[in-house]
Design an enzyme around this catalytic site. Structure first.
Site, PDB file in Angstrom:
ATOM      1  N   HIS A  89     -18.507   5.411   3.682  1.00 25.92           N
ATOM      2  CA  HIS A  89     -16.699   6.224   3.758  1.00 25.92           C
ATOM      3  C   HIS A  89     -15.989   5.810   4.109  1.00 25.92           C
ATOM      4  CE1 HIS A  89     -15.199   9.946   3.190  1.00 25.92           C
ATOM      5  NE2 HIS A  89     -15.500  10.262   4.631  1.00 25.92           N
ATOM      6  N   GLU A 120      -5.739   3.104   7.616  1.00 33.48           N
ATOM      7  CA  GLU A 120      -7.388   3.206   7.803  1.00 33.48           C
ATOM      8  C   GLU A 120      -7.006   1.246   7.814  1.00 33.48           C
ATOM      9  OE1 GLU A 120     -10.090   4.803   5.131  1.00 33.48           O
ATOM     10  OE2 GLU A 120     -11.512   3.627   5.529  1.00 33.48           O
ATOM     11  N   GLY A 175       0.708  -0.607   0.234  1.00 31.96           N
ATOM     12  CA  GLY A 175      -0.354  -0.061  -0.592  1.00 31.96           C
ATOM     13  C   GLY A 175       1.277   1.205   0.011  1.00 31.96           C
ATOM     14  N   ARG A 198     -22.036  13.732  12.163  1.00 33.00           N
ATOM     15  CA  ARG A 198     -22.243  12.835  10.854  1.00 33.00           C
ATOM     16  C   ARG A 198     -23.755  11.642  10.790  1.00 33.00           C
ATOM     17  NH1 ARG A 198     -15.918  11.948   8.492  1.00 33.00           N
ATOM     18  NH2 ARG A 198     -15.343  13.923   7.346  1.00 33.00           N
TER      19      ARG A 198
HETATM   20  C1  LIG Z   1     -13.874  10.921  -0.409  1.00 28.36           C
HETATM   21  C2  LIG Z   1     -13.138  10.576   0.733  1.00 28.36           C
HETATM   22  C3  LIG Z   1     -13.216  11.532   1.244  1.00 28.36           C
HETATM   23  C4  LIG Z   1     -12.019  11.877   1.996  1.00 28.36           C
HETATM   24  N1  LIG Z   1     -12.019  12.755   2.755  1.00 28.36           N
HETATM   25  C5  LIG Z   1     -11.661  12.968   4.157  1.00 28.36           C
HETATM   26  C6  LIG Z   1     -10.923  14.069   5.694  1.00 28.36           C
HETATM   27  O1  LIG Z   1     -10.976  15.462   4.368  1.00 28.36           O
HETATM   28  N2  LIG Z   1     -10.027  14.265   5.878  1.00 28.36           N
HETATM   29  C7  LIG Z   1      -9.467  12.716   6.079  1.00 28.36           C
HETATM   30  O2  LIG Z   1      -8.960  13.263   7.352  1.00 28.36           O
HETATM   31  N3  LIG Z   1      -9.840  11.809   6.235  1.00 28.36           N
HETATM   32  C8  LIG Z   1     -10.766  12.127   4.946  1.00 28.36           C
HETATM   33  N4  LIG Z   1     -10.905  10.832   4.252  1.00 28.36           N
HETATM   34  C9  LIG Z   1     -10.643   9.140   4.994  1.00 28.36           C
HETATM   35  C10 LIG Z   1      -8.958   9.126   4.219  1.00 28.36           C
HETATM   36  O3  LIG Z   1      -8.990   9.149   2.898  1.00 28.36           O
HETATM   37  C11 LIG Z   1      -8.663   7.900   4.596  1.00 28.36           C
HETATM   38  O4  LIG Z   1      -9.396   7.513   5.175  1.00 28.36           O
HETATM   39  C12 LIG Z   1      -6.790   7.684   4.785  1.00 28.36           C
HETATM   40  O5  LIG Z   1      -6.534   8.190   3.002  1.00 28.36           O
HETATM   41  C13 LIG Z   1      -6.291   5.989   4.304  1.00 28.36           C
HETATM   42  O6  LIG Z   1      -4.954   5.960   3.831  1.00 28.36           O
HETATM   43  P1  LIG Z   1      -4.197   4.795   4.002  1.00 28.36           P
HETATM   44  O7  LIG Z   1      -2.654   5.083   3.025  1.00 28.36           O
HETATM   45  O8  LIG Z   1      -5.085   4.017   4.329  1.00 28.36           O
HETATM   46  O9  LIG Z   1      -4.869   3.943   2.742  1.00 28.36           O
HETATM   47  P2  LIG Z   1      -4.881   4.250   0.855  1.00 28.36           P
HETATM   48  O10 LIG Z   1      -4.613   5.789   0.679  1.00 28.36           O
HETATM   49  O11 LIG Z   1      -6.725   3.531   0.673  1.00 28.36           O
HETATM   50  O12 LIG Z   1      -4.433   3.184   0.787  1.00 28.36           O
HETATM   51  C14 LIG Z   1      -4.083   1.640   0.552  1.00 28.36           C
HETATM   52  C15 LIG Z   1      -3.302   2.008  -0.829  1.00 28.36           C
HETATM   53  O13 LIG Z   1      -2.938  -0.423  -0.805  1.00 28.36           O
HETATM   54  C16 LIG Z   1      -2.648  -0.666  -1.616  1.00 28.36           C
HETATM   55  N5  LIG Z   1      -3.905  -1.570  -1.719  1.00 28.36           N
HETATM   56  C17 LIG Z   1      -5.315  -2.098  -1.268  1.00 28.36           C
HETATM   57  N6  LIG Z   1      -4.893  -3.729  -1.468  1.00 28.36           N
HETATM   58  C18 LIG Z   1      -4.130  -3.504  -2.199  1.00 28.36           C
HETATM   59  C19 LIG Z   1      -3.595  -5.271  -2.157  1.00 28.36           C
HETATM   60  N7  LIG Z   1      -4.735  -5.858  -2.314  1.00 28.36           N
HETATM   61  N8  LIG Z   1      -2.076  -5.440  -2.812  1.00 28.36           N
HETATM   62  C20 LIG Z   1      -1.334  -4.525  -3.405  1.00 28.36           C
HETATM   63  N9  LIG Z   1      -2.021  -3.099  -2.753  1.00 28.36           N
HETATM   64  C21 LIG Z   1      -2.928  -2.486  -2.531  1.00 28.36           C
HETATM   65  C22 LIG Z   1      -3.712   1.077  -2.798  1.00 28.36           C
HETATM   66  O14 LIG Z   1      -2.905   0.335  -4.172  1.00 28.36           O
HETATM   67  C23 LIG Z   1      -3.364   1.492  -2.465  1.00 28.36           C
HETATM   68  O15 LIG Z   1      -1.745   1.940  -2.554  1.00 28.36           O
HETATM   69  C24 LIG Z   1     -11.648  10.448   3.431  1.00 28.36           C
HETATM   70  C25 LIG Z   1     -12.023   9.034   2.396  1.00 28.36           C
HETATM   71  C26 LIG Z   1     -12.931   9.418   1.140  1.00 28.36           C
HETATM   72  C27 LIG Z   1     -13.187   8.274   0.823  1.00 28.36           C
END
Ligand SMILES: Cc1cc2nc3c(=O)[nH]c(=O)nc-3n(C[C@H](O)[C@H](O)[C@H](O)COP(=O)(O)OP(=O)(O)OC[C@H]3O[C@@H](n4cnc5c(N)ncnc54)[C@H](O)[C@@H]3O)c2cc1C
Ligand code: HEM
Ligand code: HEM
Ligand code: SF4
Ligand code: F3S
Ligand code: FES
Lengths: 222, 259, 642
Positions: C406, C430, C40, C331
Site C-alpha cells: 500500500h 512519499e 510530480g 495494520r
Molecule cells: C489506495 C490508497 C489509499 C490511500 N489512502 C490514504 C489516506 O487515507 N490517508 C493518507 O494520509 N494517505 C493515504 N494514502 C497514501 C497517500 O495517498 C500517498 O502516500 C500520497 O498521496 C503520495 O503523494 P505524493 O505527492 O508523494 O505522490 P503521488 O501523488 O503519487 O504523485 C506522484 C507524481 O509524480 C509523477 N511522477 C512519478 N514518476 C514520474 C516520472 N518518472 N516522471 C515524471 N513524473 C513522475 C506522477 O505523475 C505524479 O504526478 C493512500 C494511498 C493509496 C495507494
C-alpha cells in the site's frame, strides 16, 4: 487569439435566447389555440373574434413584430448552435446508444425546420388573401369561419396539419420543460411538477390544434 | 471459474494525423472476474506476441477515481454498468460470444492521440481560466472561522466528486462539456470561499469552454447517465443561472483566452 | 559518507521556527530569475509548484499522466490528520508527534516528525480556504473522525475521497499559476534521467510520451515529488503508472536511498481473483470497526459457502488473540495474522496459483445488531465498490479480504531541509524516507505530502537558491549532452533486444518474488534466495524482453520497460536492506526476530539507525551508510496490543 465575447456569443447565451423566444412563441400558440377553438362556438363567435383581433390595429402589429423577431432570433440561434455542435464531433461514433434523452429532443432541429415550412404554408393558407393554397376559396378575414371550414375540407391539407401538429407537440414536449433548465430555473424539489405542467401544456396545444382540422374533415363542424 | 470469449472491434489510430479504422480481435478465455482493462491487457499480451503494437488506452488508478480511463463500449461511455468507470467494469457484465465495439471519446476538443487515448487538455484549461479559489499559501484564516452549512458543504461535495474523465462530453449528442464545467464551477460557486471570485470564475470558465470548441447543451441528460460519479444536471441549471447573474453584474468585457 | 541531518538542536517546539528564521530569503523582485524543476504533481509536487509559482519563481512541473489532477494522491480515501484538536478530546501537536514517532516504531527522526505535527494545523486552514469540501457537522464546523486505531479524532475527511479533494485543491491552485504563466506544465512527460553538473542537480532529461521526443530541462534546483515505489510488487494498491524511475535515476547519480525495505501492507484489500489481475483495490480500514474477521476452523470447510459454516466452526482469530483490540489491531499485525491463517491452509476464496488467499470480513453481526440501513449508511459506497469488483453482495455474504502493498516508507534520504545527498536535489512526499519511520499511521501520508509541498519545501528551496552560487549552463554543456545521450542509448537498447517475453511478464514475476520473500514476513534464507532470483530475472530481462514499435511515438511497452528495468534494480536493494536489518520493526517483520507471542521484536541496540544505501555501479553491491537516530522526547518502548 483573445477576443471579446458578448453574452450572445456564448452557447449559454444563445440557448437562453432560444428559450425566451421559444416561450414567446409557446405563449402565442397557446393563445392562438384558445382563439381557434372558438370555431366550435359557431360562425358568429369565431368571425367576431377574428374581427376583434384585427381591430386592435397597432397592438396587433406590435404583437406581430414581437413574434416575427422571436421567430427570427429563434431560427438564427438555432442554426448557429446546430452548426457549432455538428462541428464539435467531426468523427461520428460507429455505435452510439442514447439512454436518457428522447426522440423529441434529438429531433428538435428537424421538428423546428418542419414547423418553419409549415408556418410559411399556414400563412399563405389563411392569412394572405389571394395566394390561398389548396383547393378552396379564400375570403376576407371577416369570413374566417368559412375559410377554416373550406380549408380543412381538403383531406391532404388536414393531414398535413395533423402531422405538423404532432411535430409541434414533439418540439414543445422537449422545449417546454427544457427551457426551465436552460434559464437556470430548475430545482430538484420542483422539477417533477414543472415538467408535468409544462408537458401538459404542450400536449394541450397539440390536441387542441388537432381537434379543429379533424372535426372539420369529419364533418363535426360545418 | 467461468471464462468467456469475445469479439472486439477496436478503434486503431496511430496518431492525430492518421485517419484510423476498426480492427477486429478475439479475446479468448477471459475470466469473468477480470476488469475490462484487464481483458484488454490480456488481448495486448497476445498482440505483442504476434508482433502487433498493443492497443493504447489511458488508465492509471484502476479504482475509478483518477479519471484517466475511458472508452466508448458498445455505444456507451465507460460501458453498460451505471456509475462505473471502465476500469471498474467487470467482465461478468458480458456474455460469451458478445461482440464489443470499442471507440475513443469522440469530440473535436478531445483530439485522438493514439487508439483510445485522447487529449483532454481542454479540461485543464477550463480550470486554469477560473476553476480555483485564489488562496495564497500560508495566508489562510483558521479553518473553523468560516462555518459552512452542512447542506451546502454536501452539495459542493456532490459537484466536487467529478473525476474529470470526459465521459459527459463523449455521451452528449452535442459533445458539450457543460456537465464538467458546471460541476467544477458549481463546487466553488456554492461555497462561501468561492464567492469573491464567483462572477469572474463563471464567466471565464464559460468563455474558455466556448473557446475549446465543445458543443452546446440541449438538455439531453445523456451526460448524467454516463457520468461515473452521477453528477447531476442540476449543476448545469446552476451554471446557467450563475452565468446570467454574472453577465448582469459584470463590469468588464468577457474575453476568450489564447489557447 | 557522513550523513548530516542538519536538524536544529534545542527545544523541539521552536526548532522549525528558529530554523525558518535562520534560512535565507529570495527578494521578490529576483524570484523570476530562478528556475525550479518540480517532478510530480501529486499532493507534494502540486502544492509545491503552485506555491513557488505564486511566489514568483519560474517553475517547470512534470507528470506522466495527461493531467496533473490524476496523480496517485487522488486515490487516498480515508482522510488527513491534523492536530487541530477541534473535538477537544486531548489532541495536541505533541500528541500527534508522539503517536507518529511511536507508530513508526522509533525509526524516524524526531525533529522532522515534530515539524510535521506542527505544520499539520496550517494544512487544514490552507485547504479549507481553497474550497476543499471537508465533511461538516450540522452547525457548519468541520467534522473529525478517529482513524487507524488512534485514540483521538484528528482525521479530516471528504466522504471517501479525501485525497481527491485535497489534490484538486492543489491542482486548482496549480492550474491558476499555469494560466498565469509562472508555472509551465509538462503532462505526459516522464523524467528519465537527472542532470548533475559540478556535483549539483541542474536539470532532468525527459521523454514526451506522445511524440517520444527526448528533451533536457535545466534549472537552479530540482525537486522530486514522484511518489512511492510500491509497484515493485506488481500487484499493489498503487496506480499502474506509479514508478521509481525518477528517484532511482537520482540514486544512481549519488542520492542515497534510505530504508528501502520499509513497506506497508494494508490488511483490507480485495483478494487476488485470477492470474490476469493487474491491480489490487483497497477497502477502507474503517470496515474493521464493524466487520468481524474470521476463517473456517477446519480445512475441509474452506470451499464451503460461508453460510454453511456454523458459528462454532468459525475462528475469529483477531478477537481471540487480541481480546482488547480485537479486529482493530494495527495494520501490520492484522496483515500478518491473515497471512498466517492462509499459510495454515485456512484461506478462503478462489484458488490462484494453487493457494487460497483470503479471510472473511463478516458484517452479519453488524447487520443484525444495527440493522441493514445503519450499515448501509456507514459503508454503503464501499459495499457497492466491493460488489462491482467481486460480484458478491456483502450484506448477505461475508466480504473476502487479504493484505496488499500500500505504501512505501523508504525513499531517497533527505536531511531536515528535505535535500538529498546531491546538492540542489530536494525530495518531497512519499518519494523521500523522512517522517514515518518503519510504519506509517493511517491518514498521515496526505499530511506529509502537503506539509512538504505547501510549507517546508518552499522555505528550504528558497534558502538553497538564496545561498547557492548561481552558475548559468546551457544545453550544450557536456554533462547535459551525456545525460541526453544515455537516455537515447537506453531506449535504443530496450527496443533492440526484441526477445520473447513481454514487459508485463517480467514485472509480474518480479512482483511474485518480492511479495513472496520480502513481503509481510521475511527470513534470511528467503531474502538471499530472492536476491539471486531478482538478479537472474534482471539478466534475463536485458536479453529477452520484447518491446515493439519505435521510440518516437506513443509507446506503452517502452514506457513500462524503462520502469520495470529500474524496479528490477530497486527490488534487489529492498531485499538487501531487509537482509541487513535483522530485527523486526514496523512494517518490516523478520521471522528470526519475534517475541514468544509472535510479535515484532525491535533491536534498538544494533538497529536504531536509518539505513541509507549508496550506488556503486551496475551489478555492484551497494554500500550502507547509517544515520544514527536519537530519541530525546519519546522514549523507545516495545509496542504491545495484547
Ligand atoms: C489506495 C490508497 C489509499 C490511500 N489512502 C490514504 C489516506 O487515507 N490517508 C493518507 O494520509 N494517505 C493515504 N494514502 C497514501 C497517500 O495517498 C500517498 O502516500 C500520497 O498521496 C503520495 O503523494 P505524493 O505527492 O508523494 O505522490 P503521488 O501523488 O503519487 O504523485 C506522484 C507524481 O509524480 C509523477 N511522477 C512519478 N514518476 C514520474 C516520472 N518518472 N516522471 C515524471 N513524473 C513522475 C506522477 O505523475 C505524479 O504526478 C493512500 C494511498 C493509496 C495507494
Ligand atoms: C390547426 C390549428 C390552427 C388553426 C385552425 C389556425 C388558424 C389560423 C387562421 C384562420 C389564421 C388567420 C387569422 C386571420 O387572418 O385573421 C391564422 C393565422 C396565423 N397562425 Fe394559425 N392556426 C393554427 C395553428 C397555428 C400554429 C401551430 C401556429 C404557429 C406555429 C400558427 C401561427 C399562425 C400565425 C403566425 C398567423 C398569422 C397571425 C397574424 O395575422 O399575425 N397557427 N391561423
Ligand atoms: C420555426 C422554426 C424553428 C426552428 C428551426 C426551431 C429550432 C429549435 C431548436 C433547434 C431548438 C433546440 C434548441 C436547444 O434545445 O438547444 C428549439 C428549442 C425550442 N423551440 Fe424551437 N424552433 C422553431 C420554431 C419553434 C416554435 C414555433 C416554437 C413555439 C411554438 C418553438 C419553441 C421552442 C422552445 C420552447 C424551445 C426550447 C428552448 C430550450 O430548450 O431552452 N420553436 N427550437
Ligand atoms: S462530470 Fe462526470 S462524466 Fe463529466 S468529467 Fe466529471 S465525472 Fe466525468
Ligand atoms: S447530454 Fe449534452 S445536451 Fe446537455 S444535458 Fe448533457 S450536456
Ligand atoms: S483508471 Fe483511474 S478512473 Fe479508471
Amino acid at each position: 487569439m483573445n477576443q471579446a465575447l458578448t453574452f450572445i456569443d456564448t452557447t449559454i447565451g444563445k440557448k437562453i435566447v432560444m428559450a425566451l423566444t421559444g416561450v414567446v412563441m409557446f405563449g402565442f400558440v397557446l393563445g392562438h389555440m384558445a382563439g381557434n377553438l372558438q370555431v366550435f362556438l359557431g360562425p358568429d363567435a369565431y368571425n367576431a373574434y377574428a374581427v376583434g383581433i384585427h381591430k386592435l390595429g397597432p397592438l396587433l402589429w406590435l404583437a406581430r413584430g414581437v413574434l416575427l423577431l422571436s421567430l427570427a432570433m429563434h431560427i438564427a440561434t438555432a442554426m448557429q448552435l446546430v452548426a457549432q455542435s455538428a462541428a464539435a464531433r467531426p468523427v461520428a461514433y460507429k455505435v452510439k446508444k442514447n439512454n436518457k434523452t428522447t426522440f423529441a429532443a434529438l429531433t428538435m432541429k428537424y421538428s423546428g425546420m418542419w414547423l418553419l415550412g409549415v408556418l410559411l404554408y399556414h400563412l399563405a393558407h389563411f392569412t394572405f388573401p389571394g395566394i390561398a393554397m389548396g383547393d378552396y376559396q379564400h375570403q376576407h378575414f371577416s369570413a374566417v369561419y368559412t375559410n377554416v371550414i373550406n380549408g380543412f375540407s381538403v383531406p391532404w391539407v388536414t393531414a398535413l396539419y395533423i402531422i405538423s401538429m404532432c411535430f409541434l407537440g414533439m418540439h414543445l414536449f422537449h422545449g417546454s420543460y427544457s427551457l426551465f433548465q436552460t434559464v437556470g430555473l430548475n430545482n430538484p424539489l420542483r422539477n417533477g411538477t414543472v415538467k408535468f405542467i409544462a408537458q401538459s401544456f404542450a400536449l394541450l396545444v397539440t390536441i387542441g390544434n388537432i381537434l379543429i382540422p379533424l372535426s372539420v374533415l369529419l364533418g363535426l363542424v360545418k | 471459474m467461468s471464462t468467456i470469449n469475445l469479439v472486439l472491434h477496436v478503434w486503431r489510430q496511430t496518431g492525430s494525423d492518421d485517419k484510423g479504422s476498426f480492427e477486429t480481435y478475439q479475446a479468448k478465455d477471459v475470466s469473468e472476474h477480470s476488469s475490462f482493462l484487464e481483458m484488454l491487457d490480456q488481448v495486448n499480451e497476445t498482440l505483442v506476441a504476434d508482433g502487433t503494437m498493443p492497443i493504447a488506452f489511458d488508465h492509471d488508478c484502476r479504482e475509478g477515481i483518477c479519471g484517466s480511463c475511458g472508452m466508448v463500449i458498445n455505444g456507451t461511455p465507460h460501458g453498460p454498468q451505471k456509475a462505473t468507470t471502465t476500469c471498474q467494469l467487470h467482465m461478468r457484465q458480458f456474455k460469451d460470444g458478445d461482440e464489443v465495439w470499442i471507440e475513443p471519446w469522440r469530440a473535436n476538443a478531445f483530439p485522438v492521440v493514439r487508439d483510445l487515448v485522447v487529449d483532454r487538455g481542454s479540461f485543464d484549461r477550463i480550470i486554469g481560466a477560473g476553476g480555483f479559489v485564489t488562496a495564497r499559501t500560508g495566508s489562510a484564516q483558521d479553518a473553523n472561522a468560516l462555518p459552512i452549512a452542512k447542506g451546502i458543504a454536501d452539495q459542493a461535495m456532490d459537484a466536487a466528486a467529478c473525476i474529470g474523465c470526459g465521459a459527459c462530453v463523449a455521451a452528449c449528442p452535442n459533445a458539450s462539456a457543460m456537465l464538467f464545467t458546471a460541476a467544477k464551477a458549481g463546487h466553488l460557486n456554492l461555497l462561501p470561499q468561492g464567492q469573491p471570485e464567483k462572477e469572474s470564475r463563471t464567466r471565464n470558465m464559460v468563455a474558455q469552454m466556448e473557446a475549446e470548441g465543445f458543443g452546446h447543451c440541449t438538455n439531453h441528460y445523456e451526460c448524467m447517465d454516463a457520468c461515473p460519479k452521477g453528477i447531476d444536471v442540476e449543476f448545469i441549471a446552476k451554471l446557467n443561472r450563475d452565468f446570467v447573474a454574472a453577465t448582469v453584474t459584470a463590469r468588464a468585457p468577457l474575453n476568450t483566452r489564447a489557447k | 559518507m557522513d550523513l548530516q541531518s542538519k536538524a536544529p538542536a534545542g527545544d523541539i517546539e521552536t526548532r522549525w521556527s528558529r530554523h525558518k528564521f535562520n534560512m535565507k530569503l529570495v527578494n521578490p523582485a529576483n524570484r523570476h530569475k530562478y528556475n525550479v524543476i518540480v517532478v510530480g504533481t501529486g499532493l507534494a509536487g502540486g502544492a509545491l509548484a503552485a506555491t513557488l509559482g505564486e511566489q514568483g519563481y519560474n517553475v517547470k512541473a512534470f507528470c506522466y499522466q495527461d493531467s496533473p489532477r490524476r496523480a496517485h494522491s487522488i486515490a487516498a480515501q480515508g482522510g488527513i490528520n491534523s492536530a487541530k484538536n477541534y473535538p477537544n478530546d486531548g489532541d495536541s501537536v505533541f500528541r500527534l508527534f508522539y503517536d507518529t514517532v511511536k507508530g513508526g516504531d522509533f525509526r524516524a527522526r524526531e525533529s522532522n516528525v515534530y515539524r510535521l505535527a506542527e505544520v499539520s494545523v496550517n494544512i487544514i486552514d490552507q485547504c479549507v480556504s481553497q474550497g476543499v469540501p471537508f465533511a461538516r457537522e450540522y452547525g457548519g464546523l468541520l467534522a473529525n473522525r478517529s482513524f487507524g486505531g488512534a485514540q483521538v479524532s484528528r482525521t479530516f475527511y471528504a466522504r471517501g475521497q479525501t485525497g481527491q479533494q485535497l489534490l484538486l485543491g492543489a491542482y486548482q491552485s496549480l492550474s491558476k499559476q499555469i494560466d498565469a504563466g509562472t508555472v509551465e506544465m509538462f503532462p505526459r512527460t516522464e523524467m528519465l534521467e537527472l542532470i548533475k553538473v559540478d556535483g549539483k542537480a541542474r536539470g532532468i532529461v525527459t521523454r514526451n510520451m506522445v511524440s517520444g521526443e527526448i528533451e533536457s530541462h535545466l534549472a537552479d534546483v530540482v525537486v522530486l515529488c514522484t511518489g512511492g515505489y510500491g509497484n515493485v510488487f506488481f500487484l499493489s494498491t498503487n496506480a499502474m503508472g506509479c514508478n521509481a524511475t525518477a528517484t532511482w535515476r537520482a540514486h544512481r547519480h549519488g542520492a542515497l536511498f534510505a530504508n528501502p525495505c520499509y513497506t506497508q501492507i494494508h490488511p483490507t484489500c480485495i483478494p487476488v481473483s485470477g492470474e490476469n489481475q493487474s491491480k489490487l483495490t483497497l477497502m477502507s480500514e474503517s470496515l474493521r470497526n464493524d466487520g468481524r474477521v474470521w476463517v473456517p476452523k477446519k480445512k475441509e470447510d474452506i470451499q464451503k459457502s460461508p453460510a454453511d459454516i456454523p458459528e462454532e466452526d468459525r475462528y475469529y482469530y483477531l478477537e481471540r488473540i487480541y481480546p482488547s483490540f480485537g479486529n482493530l489491531v494495527p495494520r501490520d499485525i492484522a496483515s500478518r495474522r491473515a497471512k498466517e491463517m492462509c499459510d495454515q491452509g485456512l484461506g478462503v476464496g478462489p484458488e490462484v496459483d494453487g493457494e487460497r488467499r483470503g479471510v472473511y470480513l463478516d458484517f452479519g453481526d453488524a447487520v443484525q445488531r444495527l440493522g441493514k440501513k445503519a450499515v448501509e449508511e456507514r459503508y454503503g459506497n464501499l459495499f457497492e465498490m466491493y460488489e462491482r469488483i467481486t460480484g458478491e453482495d456483502p450484506y448477505t455474504t461475508p466480504m473476502r479480504i487479504y493484505p496488499a502493498t500500500h505504501y512505501t516508507m523508504g525513499g531517497l534520504w533527505v536531511d531536515y531541509n528535505l535535500e538529498s545527498t546531491i546538492s540542489g536535489l530536494f525530495v518531497g512526499g512519499e518519494a523521500n524516507f523522512s517522517d514515518h519511520g518503519a510504519n506509517r499511521l493511517g491518514a498521515s501520508a496526505l499530511m506529509q505530502g502537503l506539509s512538504d509541498g505547501y510549507f517546508v519545501l518552499p522555505a528550504t528551496v528558497a534558502n538553497y537558491l538564496a545561498t547557492a552560487e548561481k552558475v548559468e549552463i546551457d544545453q550544450s554543456h557536456p554533462e547535459v549532452q551525456a545525460a541526453v545521450q544515455s537516455v537515447r542509448d537506453r531506449m535504443e537498447k530496450l527496443l533492440s533486444i526484441n526477445g520473447e517475453r513481454s514487459v508485463d511478464s517480467f514485472h509480474r514475476e518480479l512482483g511474485k518474488i518480492i511479495w513472496g520473500y520480502c513481503g509481510m514476513a521475511r527470513t534470511k534464507e528467503g531474502l538471499e534466495t530472492a536476491i539471486e532470483k531478482v538478479k537472474a530475472l534482471r539478466a534475463e530481462f536485458w536479453k529477452n524482453v520484447r518491446v515493439l514499435g519505435g521510440s518516437e511515438e506513443l509507446n506503452v511497452s517502452l514506457e513500462k520497460a524503462g520502469r520495470v528495468a529500474d524496479f528490477l534494480e530497486l527490488g534487489e536493494l529492498m531485499c538487501r536492506d531487509a537482509l541487513m536489518r535483522s530485527e523486526s520493526c514496523g512494517g518490516h517483520f523478520r521471522e528470526e526476530s519475534q517475541t514468544e507471542e509472535g510479535e515484532a521484536k525491535r533491536d534498538d541496540e544494533n538497529y536504531q539507525f536509518v539505513g541509507a544505501w549508496e550506488w556503486q555501479g551496475e551489478e555492484q553491491e551497494q554500500v550502507l551508510h547509517k544515520e544514527a537516530l536519537e530519541f530525546e522526547y519519546v522514549k523507545p518502548s516495545q509496542r504491545s496490543y495484547k
